[in-house]
Design a protein around this motif. Structure first.
Motif, PDB file in Angstrom:
ATOM      1  N   VAL A  72     111.959   4.126  46.590  1.00 47.79           N
ATOM      2  CA  VAL A  72     112.409   3.451  45.701  1.00 47.79           C
ATOM      3  C   VAL A  72     112.149   2.250  46.435  1.00 47.79           C
ATOM      4  CG1 VAL A  72     114.261   2.266  44.507  1.00 47.79           C
ATOM      5  CG2 VAL A  72     114.629   4.565  44.575  1.00 47.79           C
ATOM      6  N   PHE A  73     111.808   1.707  45.564  1.00 48.35           N
ATOM      7  CA  PHE A  73     111.498   0.319  46.650  1.00 48.35           C
ATOM      8  C   PHE A  73     112.654  -1.006  45.901  1.00 48.35           C
ATOM      9  CE2 PHE A  73     107.134   0.269  45.726  1.00 48.35           C
ATOM     10  CZ  PHE A  73     106.158   0.104  46.595  1.00 48.35           C
ATOM     11  N   ASP A  74     113.197  -1.107  47.079  1.00 53.63           N
ATOM     12  CA  ASP A  74     114.871  -2.179  46.869  1.00 53.63           C
ATOM     13  C   ASP A  74     114.954  -3.604  46.952  1.00 53.63           C
ATOM     14  OD1 ASP A  74     117.810  -2.470  46.864  1.00 53.63           O
ATOM     15  OD2 ASP A  74     118.265  -0.854  47.891  1.00 53.63           O
ATOM     16  N   ARG A  75     114.468  -4.545  46.615  1.00 58.74           N
ATOM     17  CA  ARG A  75     114.783  -5.535  46.919  1.00 58.74           C
ATOM     18  C   ARG A  75     115.877  -6.221  46.850  1.00 58.74           C
ATOM     19  NH1 ARG A  75     110.577  -6.743  42.036  1.00 58.74           N
ATOM     20  NH2 ARG A  75     111.791  -5.364  40.620  1.00 58.74           N
ATOM     21  N   LEU A  76     116.710  -5.889  47.235  1.00 59.76           N
ATOM     22  CA  LEU A  76     118.247  -5.990  47.607  1.00 59.76           C
ATOM     23  C   LEU A  76     118.899  -5.591  48.903  1.00 59.76           C
ATOM     24  CD1 LEU A  76     119.954  -5.671  44.288  1.00 59.76           C
ATOM     25  CD2 LEU A  76     118.968  -7.466  44.475  1.00 59.76           C
ATOM     26  N   ILE A 146     107.624   6.218  41.397  1.00 63.74           N
ATOM     27  CA  ILE A 146     108.179   5.131  42.499  1.00 63.74           C
ATOM     28  C   ILE A 146     108.767   4.103  41.877  1.00 63.74           C
ATOM     29  CG2 ILE A 146     108.254   3.657  44.693  1.00 63.74           C
ATOM     30  CD1 ILE A 146     106.536   5.159  45.684  1.00 63.74           C
ATOM     31  N   LYS A 147     110.786   3.668  42.004  1.00 61.22           N
ATOM     32  CA  LYS A 147     110.929   2.615  41.099  1.00 61.22           C
ATOM     33  C   LYS A 147     111.403   2.005  41.776  1.00 61.22           C
ATOM     34  CE  LYS A 147     110.953   5.555  37.629  1.00 61.22           C
ATOM     35  NZ  LYS A 147     110.341   6.950  37.575  1.00 61.22           N
ATOM     36  N   ASP A 148     111.527   0.425  41.004  1.00 59.96           N
ATOM     37  CA  ASP A 148     112.382  -0.342  42.083  1.00 59.96           C
ATOM     38  C   ASP A 148     114.185  -0.376  41.360  1.00 59.96           C
ATOM     39  OD1 ASP A 148     113.459  -0.982  39.419  1.00 59.96           O
ATOM     40  OD2 ASP A 148     112.114  -2.563  39.101  1.00 59.96           O
ATOM     41  N   GLU A 149     114.427  -1.120  42.289  1.00 61.47           N
ATOM     42  CA  GLU A 149     116.039  -1.258  42.142  1.00 61.47           C
ATOM     43  C   GLU A 149     117.239  -0.677  40.880  1.00 61.47           C
ATOM     44  OE1 GLU A 149     114.752  -5.236  41.954  1.00 61.47           O
ATOM     45  OE2 GLU A 149     114.655  -3.257  43.379  1.00 61.47           O
ATOM     46  N   ARG A 150     115.899  -1.698  40.242  1.00 62.63           N
ATOM     47  CA  ARG A 150     116.569  -1.132  38.705  1.00 62.63           C
ATOM     48  C   ARG A 150     116.102   0.417  37.757  1.00 62.63           C
ATOM     49  NH1 ARG A 150     113.877  -6.592  36.511  1.00 62.63           N
ATOM     50  NH2 ARG A 150     112.293  -5.587  37.426  1.00 62.63           N
ATOM     51  N   GLY A 151     115.839   1.606  38.556  1.00 62.04           N
ATOM     52  CA  GLY A 151     114.850   1.806  38.349  1.00 62.04           C
ATOM     53  C   GLY A 151     113.880   2.045  37.165  1.00 62.04           C
ATOM     54  N   ARG A 152     113.025   0.725  37.636  1.00 55.62           N
ATOM     55  CA  ARG A 152     111.413   0.750  37.055  1.00 55.62           C
ATOM     56  C   ARG A 152     110.652   1.006  37.910  1.00 55.62           C
ATOM     57  NH1 ARG A 152     108.287  -4.313  35.244  1.00 55.62           N
ATOM     58  NH2 ARG A 152     107.908  -4.472  33.121  1.00 55.62           N
ATOM     59  N   ALA A 153     109.617   1.751  36.660  1.00 55.53           N
ATOM     60  CA  ALA A 153     108.427   1.846  37.697  1.00 55.53           C
ATOM     61  C   ALA A 153     107.814   0.981  37.859  1.00 55.53           C
ATOM     62  CB  ALA A 153     107.461   3.070  36.663  1.00 55.53           C
ATOM     63  N   CYS A 154     106.973   0.949  39.105  1.00 54.01           N
ATOM     64  CA  CYS A 154     106.846  -0.115  40.226  1.00 54.01           C
ATOM     65  C   CYS A 154     105.918  -0.301  39.311  1.00 54.01           C
ATOM     66  CB  CYS A 154     106.584   0.184  41.732  1.00 54.01           C
ATOM     67  SG  CYS A 154     105.607   1.674  42.294  1.00 54.01           S
ATOM     68  N   PHE A 155     105.080   0.222  39.667  1.00 51.60           N
ATOM     69  CA  PHE A 155     103.499   0.162  38.699  1.00 51.60           C
ATOM     70  C   PHE A 155     103.669  -1.186  37.508  1.00 51.60           C
ATOM     71  CE2 PHE A 155      98.846   0.687  36.195  1.00 51.60           C
ATOM     72  CZ  PHE A 155      98.727   1.157  37.152  1.00 51.60           C
ATOM     73  N   TYR A 156     104.838  -1.245  37.378  1.00 56.59           N
ATOM     74  CA  TYR A 156     104.792  -2.803  35.481  1.00 56.59           C
ATOM     75  C   TYR A 156     105.205  -3.846  36.588  1.00 56.59           C
ATOM     76  CZ  TYR A 156     104.632   1.186  32.962  1.00 56.59           C
ATOM     77  OH  TYR A 156     104.500   2.404  31.379  1.00 56.59           O
ATOM     78  N   GLU A 158     103.615  -6.315  38.726  1.00 55.97           N
ATOM     79  CA  GLU A 158     102.551  -6.141  39.454  1.00 55.97           C
ATOM     80  C   GLU A 158     103.171  -6.907  40.962  1.00 55.97           C
ATOM     81  OE1 GLU A 158      99.332 -10.274  38.889  1.00 55.97           O
ATOM     82  OE2 GLU A 158     100.571 -10.081  38.161  1.00 55.97           O
ATOM     83  N   SER A 159     103.643  -7.631  41.670  1.00 54.01           N
ATOM     84  CA  SER A 159     104.114  -7.321  43.061  1.00 54.01           C
ATOM     85  C   SER A 159     103.879  -6.262  43.953  1.00 54.01           C
ATOM     86  CB  SER A 159     105.299  -8.547  43.696  1.00 54.01           C
ATOM     87  OG  SER A 159     106.406  -7.984  43.418  1.00 54.01           O
ATOM     88  N   LEU A 160     104.948  -5.591  43.349  1.00 49.92           N
ATOM     89  CA  LEU A 160     105.311  -3.675  43.904  1.00 49.92           C
ATOM     90  C   LEU A 160     103.906  -3.235  43.952  1.00 49.92           C
ATOM     91  CD1 LEU A 160     109.115  -3.714  42.450  1.00 49.92           C
ATOM     92  CD2 LEU A 160     108.279  -4.230  44.810  1.00 49.92           C
ATOM     93  N   ARG A 161     103.111  -3.172  43.218  1.00 50.39           N
ATOM     94  CA  ARG A 161     102.200  -2.685  42.517  1.00 50.39           C
ATOM     95  C   ARG A 161     101.257  -2.872  43.575  1.00 50.39           C
ATOM     96  NH1 ARG A 161     100.807  -3.351  37.374  1.00 50.39           N
ATOM     97  NH2 ARG A 161      99.191  -5.048  37.679  1.00 50.39           N
ATOM     98  N   ASP A 162     101.028  -3.743  44.344  1.00 53.18           N
ATOM     99  CA  ASP A 162     100.384  -4.720  44.866  1.00 53.18           C
ATOM    100  C   ASP A 162     100.495  -4.225  46.042  1.00 53.18           C
ATOM    101  OD1 ASP A 162      97.785  -6.676  45.795  1.00 53.18           O
ATOM    102  OD2 ASP A 162     100.191  -7.382  46.682  1.00 53.18           O
TER     103      ASP A 162
END
Length: 354
Positions: A72-76, A146-156, A158-162
């Motif tokens: 997970v991309f956990d930005r927190l 792969i999701k972010d800390e909110r459970g959203r797909a990181c591809f959506y 732009e910064s995480l996709r990058d």
């Protein structure tokens, strides 16, 4: 002279075995001219489709591992911004030609045991090789898992996709360099089956443009490394997505999804006329394979070629630009079925190779 002789055989990547020697033996028997290195996800979770090529992000802590789940991309998380900055510093150093920066991206450890074994024992297993095939997980498919800390797909995002695309691009470049050291032509597939979700009602915000841009980033870096590039997808997609990219090869499941390709025959004809090649995945990677022989597969192909000819695809051009593969990887199959699928692939190629 073409860089690839028609009707050779290769594989998609994954195999179900627990040790590299067994996998290499199967590949050597079925695909002596264009072998691929083996991924063994049943042996090590690090060789799984989602996590294998994001190991640098996991090691830096940009991606957090959650037991029994995808990272997970956990930005927190504590220090996430600093860890991300470190990743970008390493990426920029690598892209500027700093060889020392490659260490953070190195394809090492359990995740790449199959690649290590392939290279170390190459001369023993593949004395007749004309080229070698590699593979890397595609940015769309990984980015939807792969999701972010909110459970959203990181591809959506732009910064995480990058971040994801940059990581995959460097991993692809380093794989190309390792395979080129064998002294043979190199072909690398970007495996991106998630392309089938574009234009579906469940993914209405997923755009063709974003997927194409992510793929192009990987294609461009691989071409800069001097290797050939294909995209593999084992589902039915809008093939114009790939026809419009600077690809050397398109790999598809011709057993289950030929009709969709036939409906886009005009685009296929243009792609072939421009020098594109096809990995014809007509050997099913399912129990259906037990019902097939090389003869039945070739009968099916004959019907497919005739259908495409009616739609304007020159049969001679088509047959001149085909190699044979299983329709997908075999990593989740029983040993005997995987072996049978590889035998079928070899049998088809042997009947047509000159």
């Amino acid at each position: 002279m073409s860089w690839l002789q028609s009707h050779r055989a290769t594989g998609i990547g994954s195999l179900p075995y627990q040790d590299e020697a067994a996998a290499l033996a199967v590949i050597a028997k079925a695909m002596p001219y264009w072998p691929h290195w083996p991924q063994l996800p049943a042996k090590m979770p690090e060789q799984g489709f989602v996590v294998q090529y994001v190991q640098p992000l996991i090691k830096l802590g940009v991606l957090s591992l959650i037991p029994l789940k995808d990272p997970v991309f956990d930005r927190l998380a504590s220090g996430w911004t600093d860890k991300t900055a470190e990743f970008f510093e390493q990426y920029m150093a690598f892209m500027s030609g700093d060889n020392g920066a490659a260490g953070g991206f190195a394809l090492t450890g359990e995740a790449f045991a199959g690649l290590d074994a392939f290279i170390s024992h190459f001369d023993r297993y593949f004395p007749r090789a004309e080229g070698v095939k590699g593979h890397i997980s595609g940015p769309l498919t990984v980015g939807l898992q792969i999701k972010d800390e909110r459970g959203r797909a990181c591809f959506y995002d732009e910064s995480l996709r990058d971040i994801l695309v940059k990581c995959l691009a460097v991993q692809a470049a380093l794989e190309a360099r390792r395979l080129k050291a064998l002294g043979l032509p190199v072909l690398i597939f970007i495996d991106d089956p998630g392309l089938f979700l574009i234009n579906t009602s469940t993914h209405i915000t997923l755009t063709k443009e974003a997927a194409a841009a992510a793929l192009t980033a990987l294609i461009n870096i691989l071409h800069r490394e001097g290797v050939r590039v294909g995209v593999h997808t084992c589902a039915g997609i809008d093939w114009s997505i790939l026809f419009e990219l600077p690809l050397d090869m398109i790999s598809f499941d011709a057993y289950h999804y030929f009709t969709g390709m036939a409906l886009q025959a005009e685009g296929l004809a243009g792609y072939l006329q421009q020098g594109g090649k096809l990995a014809w995945g007509l050997i099913p990677t399912s129990e259906e394979a037990w019902q097939e022989t090389p003869a039945t597969i070739l009968d099916r192909f004959g019907g497919q070629a005739a259908e495409l000819a009616k739609r304007g695809v020159d049969p001679a051009v088509l047959k001149r630009n085909i190699i044979w593969t299983p329709s997908c990887g075999t990593g989740t199959l029983p040993y005997d079925l995987a072996g049978h699928i590889y035998d079928l692939t070899a049998g088809v190629a042997a009947r047509l190779s000159v």
